[in-house]
Design a protein around this motif. Structure first.
Motif, PDB file in Angstrom:
ATOM      1  N   UNK A 186      -6.579 -37.196 -37.606  1.00 43.22           N
ATOM      2  CA  UNK A 186      -6.089 -36.428 -37.083  1.00 43.22           C
ATOM      3  C   UNK A 186      -5.192 -35.462 -37.874  1.00 43.22           C
ATOM      4  N   UNK A 187      -5.940 -34.351 -37.964  1.00 41.99           N
ATOM      5  CA  UNK A 187      -4.896 -33.409 -38.747  1.00 41.99           C
ATOM      6  C   UNK A 187      -3.569 -32.953 -38.498  1.00 41.99           C
ATOM      7  N   UNK A 188      -2.818 -32.939 -39.203  1.00 41.38           N
ATOM      8  CA  UNK A 188      -1.387 -32.427 -39.038  1.00 41.38           C
ATOM      9  C   UNK A 188      -1.195 -31.382 -38.045  1.00 41.38           C
ATOM     10  N   UNK A 189      -0.647 -31.260 -37.034  1.00 41.75           N
ATOM     11  CA  UNK A 189      -0.607 -29.917 -36.112  1.00 41.75           C
ATOM     12  C   UNK A 189      -0.037 -28.850 -36.836  1.00 41.75           C
ATOM     13  N   UNK A 190      -0.774 -27.673 -36.800  1.00 37.60           N
ATOM     14  CA  UNK A 190       0.151 -26.653 -37.592  1.00 37.60           C
ATOM     15  C   UNK A 190      -0.200 -26.487 -39.019  1.00 37.60           C
ATOM     16  N   UNK A 191      -1.409 -27.112 -39.722  1.00 36.83           N
ATOM     17  CA  UNK A 191      -1.620 -26.911 -40.933  1.00 36.83           C
ATOM     18  C   UNK A 191      -1.878 -25.588 -41.271  1.00 36.83           C
ATOM     19  N   UNK A 192      -1.672 -24.970 -42.418  1.00 32.33           N
ATOM     20  CA  UNK A 192      -1.891 -23.688 -42.756  1.00 32.33           C
ATOM     21  C   UNK A 192      -3.250 -23.719 -43.352  1.00 32.33           C
ATOM     22  N   UNK A 193      -4.226 -22.699 -43.001  1.00 29.26           N
ATOM     23  CA  UNK A 193      -5.650 -22.455 -43.351  1.00 29.26           C
ATOM     24  C   UNK A 193      -5.334 -21.963 -44.875  1.00 29.26           C
ATOM     25  N   UNK A 194      -5.101 -22.480 -45.819  1.00 27.15           N
ATOM     26  CA  UNK A 194      -4.791 -21.832 -46.904  1.00 27.15           C
ATOM     27  C   UNK A 194      -5.461 -22.837 -48.242  1.00 27.15           C
ATOM     28  N   UNK A 195      -5.852 -22.328 -49.167  1.00 32.66           N
ATOM     29  CA  UNK A 195      -6.251 -23.044 -50.480  1.00 32.66           C
ATOM     30  C   UNK A 195      -5.218 -22.795 -51.246  1.00 32.66           C
ATOM     31  N   UNK A 196      -5.305 -23.553 -52.666  1.00 30.80           N
ATOM     32  CA  UNK A 196      -4.454 -23.511 -53.505  1.00 30.80           C
ATOM     33  C   UNK A 196      -4.041 -22.222 -54.281  1.00 30.80           C
ATOM     34  N   UNK A 197      -4.930 -21.197 -53.777  1.00 30.84           N
ATOM     35  CA  UNK A 197      -4.754 -19.875 -54.341  1.00 30.84           C
ATOM     36  C   UNK A 197      -4.639 -18.935 -53.195  1.00 30.84           C
ATOM     37  N   UNK A 198      -3.773 -18.272 -52.892  1.00 32.02           N
ATOM     38  CA  UNK A 198      -3.725 -17.504 -51.784  1.00 32.02           C
ATOM     39  C   UNK A 198      -4.639 -16.441 -51.690  1.00 32.02           C
ATOM     40  N   UNK A 199      -5.482 -15.818 -52.778  1.00 28.76           N
ATOM     41  CA  UNK A 199      -6.344 -15.223 -52.776  1.00 28.76           C
ATOM     42  C   UNK A 199      -7.775 -15.321 -52.103  1.00 28.76           C
ATOM     43  N   UNK A 200      -7.877 -16.888 -51.882  1.00 30.38           N
ATOM     44  CA  UNK A 200      -8.979 -17.166 -51.474  1.00 30.38           C
ATOM     45  C   UNK A 200      -8.686 -18.230 -49.919  1.00 30.38           C
ATOM     46  N   UNK A 201      -9.147 -17.739 -49.107  1.00 32.72           N
ATOM     47  CA  UNK A 201      -8.799 -18.413 -47.712  1.00 32.72           C
ATOM     48  C   UNK A 201      -9.638 -19.743 -47.536  1.00 32.72           C
ATOM     49  N   UNK A 202      -9.040 -20.437 -46.929  1.00 28.29           N
ATOM     50  CA  UNK A 202     -10.013 -22.033 -46.581  1.00 28.29           C
ATOM     51  C   UNK A 202     -10.998 -21.787 -45.522  1.00 28.29           C
ATOM     52  N   UNK A 257     -12.352 -23.039 -50.482  1.00 26.03           N
ATOM     53  CA  UNK A 257     -12.592 -21.676 -50.146  1.00 26.03           C
ATOM     54  C   UNK A 257     -14.110 -21.710 -49.771  1.00 26.03           C
ATOM     55  N   UNK A 258     -14.965 -22.618 -50.658  1.00 26.51           N
ATOM     56  CA  UNK A 258     -16.210 -22.656 -50.505  1.00 26.51           C
ATOM     57  C   UNK A 258     -16.814 -24.116 -50.421  1.00 26.51           C
ATOM     58  N   UNK A 259     -18.155 -24.414 -50.006  1.00 29.13           N
ATOM     59  CA  UNK A 259     -18.533 -25.876 -49.823  1.00 29.13           C
ATOM     60  C   UNK A 259     -18.702 -26.600 -51.267  1.00 29.13           C
ATOM     61  N   UNK A 260     -18.311 -25.825 -52.411  1.00 27.39           N
ATOM     62  CA  UNK A 260     -18.441 -26.418 -53.850  1.00 27.39           C
ATOM     63  C   UNK A 260     -16.926 -27.218 -54.074  1.00 27.39           C
ATOM     64  N   UNK A 261     -15.902 -26.693 -53.138  1.00 29.61           N
ATOM     65  CA  UNK A 261     -14.727 -27.433 -53.130  1.00 29.61           C
ATOM     66  C   UNK A 261     -13.911 -26.671 -54.092  1.00 29.61           C
ATOM     67  N   UNK A 262     -13.919 -25.183 -54.207  1.00 29.78           N
ATOM     68  CA  UNK A 262     -13.138 -24.409 -55.147  1.00 29.78           C
ATOM     69  C   UNK A 262     -11.988 -24.202 -54.371  1.00 29.78           C
ATOM     70  N   UNK A 263     -10.712 -24.153 -55.287  1.00 29.18           N
ATOM     71  CA  UNK A 263      -9.412 -23.952 -54.583  1.00 29.18           C
ATOM     72  C   UNK A 263      -9.010 -25.048 -53.722  1.00 29.18           C
ATOM     73  N   UNK A 264      -9.312 -25.987 -53.652  1.00 29.91           N
ATOM     74  CA  UNK A 264      -9.109 -27.190 -52.331  1.00 29.91           C
ATOM     75  C   UNK A 264      -7.762 -27.564 -52.628  1.00 29.91           C
ATOM     76  N   UNK A 265      -7.440 -27.715 -51.251  1.00 29.51           N
ATOM     77  CA  UNK A 265      -5.948 -28.045 -51.043  1.00 29.51           C
ATOM     78  C   UNK A 265      -6.258 -29.581 -50.291  1.00 29.51           C
ATOM     79  N   UNK A 266      -5.219 -30.418 -50.517  1.00 35.15           N
ATOM     80  CA  UNK A 266      -5.322 -31.697 -49.676  1.00 35.15           C
ATOM     81  C   UNK A 266      -4.615 -31.585 -48.383  1.00 35.15           C
ATOM     82  N   UNK A 267      -5.384 -32.217 -47.258  1.00 37.56           N
ATOM     83  CA  UNK A 267      -4.660 -32.416 -45.906  1.00 37.56           C
ATOM     84  C   UNK A 267      -3.962 -33.538 -45.599  1.00 37.56           C
ATOM     85  N   UNK A 268      -3.265 -33.559 -44.754  1.00 39.83           N
ATOM     86  CA  UNK A 268      -2.563 -34.691 -44.333  1.00 39.83           C
ATOM     87  C   UNK A 268      -2.796 -34.978 -42.926  1.00 39.83           C
TER      88      UNK A 268
END
Length: 123
Positions: free
Chosen positions: A81-97, A54-65
């Motif tokens: 190489x980011x997996x094609x079609x990776x959702x732009x979402x964090x671990x908390x859906x109220x906070x966008x990536x 969500x922010x540059x402090x790493x809040x609600x971070x989600x790992x990428x593959x």
């Protein structure tokens, strides 16, 4: 009596020049190459991993593959190489990536303030 002093200096292990351009045309989905310049001293670094947050402090971070479903790359590989079609979402859906972070994994560092960071701009 003999007094001795020992000083340990830990190298800065933050990646530099982190870059990402979204190449996926659908909104809220991401794809593309994540690249960076390694730290000057990679002696203690074992791997790099990418996250969205969500922010540059790493809040609600989600790992990428990557395209091969790996969640990290080894030292000497300064791109992901980011997996094609990776959702732009964090671990908390109220906070966008909004940020992409790349961590250097070493025994001396895992803190978000030492991660390489770049703002995400969706196509």
């Amino acid at each position: 009596t003999t007094v001795t002093s020992t000083t340990t200096t830990i190298a800065d292990e933050q990646v530099l020049d982190l870059a990402f351009t979204d190449t996926y045309e659908e909104p809220y989905l991401l794809a593309g190459l994540i690249s960076w310049t390694p730290p000057a001293d990679t002696t203690y670094i074992t791997r790099y991993s990418a996250f969205i947050a969500f922010d540059e402090e790493g809040s609600y971070q989600a790992p990428l593959v990557d395209e091969d479903q790996n969640d990290h790359v080894l030292v000497g590989t300064n791109q992901f190489y980011l997996y094609t079609g990776t959702g732009r979402q964090t671990m908390n859906s109220d906070y966008p990536a909004n940020w992409l972070l790349v961590y250097s994994y070493a025994p001396t560092m895992l803190a978000a303030e030492k991660a390489g960071k770049v703002r995400i701009f969706d196509l």
